[in-house]
Scaffold this motif. Structure first.
Motif: not given
Length: 79
Positions: A11-17, A26-28
């Protein structure tokens, strides 16, 4: 022109992206993936997702679907 890229991470990689990408609008995050052959399969797959891990009962979500050559019919399509 539509496009996209996929990656795996926590999840932190998603937030970072989401925060640091200069290209993405947007990042899904995929919360489920299921095979289907009928509308009933889609309904049952939706029941299998652990929605309370993502949203409380006080929140709402929007679902957008784009399908090409899908065997399913939209519920609002005209005959």
């Amino acid at each position: 022109m539509p496009g996209g890229v996929a990656f795996e991470g926590d999840l932190s990689a998603c937030y970072r992206a989401n925060l640091e990408s200069r290209l993405a609008t947007r990042v899904l995050e995929r919360v489920g993936r299921f095979p289907y052959r009928s509308e009933r399969d889609v309904y049952e797959a939706a029941l299998e997702v652990k929605w309370p891990e993502w949203f409380s009962d006080k929140q709402s979500i929007r679902v957008d679907v784009k399908a090409i050559r899908s065997p399913l019919k939209a519920s609002n399509s005209r005959p």
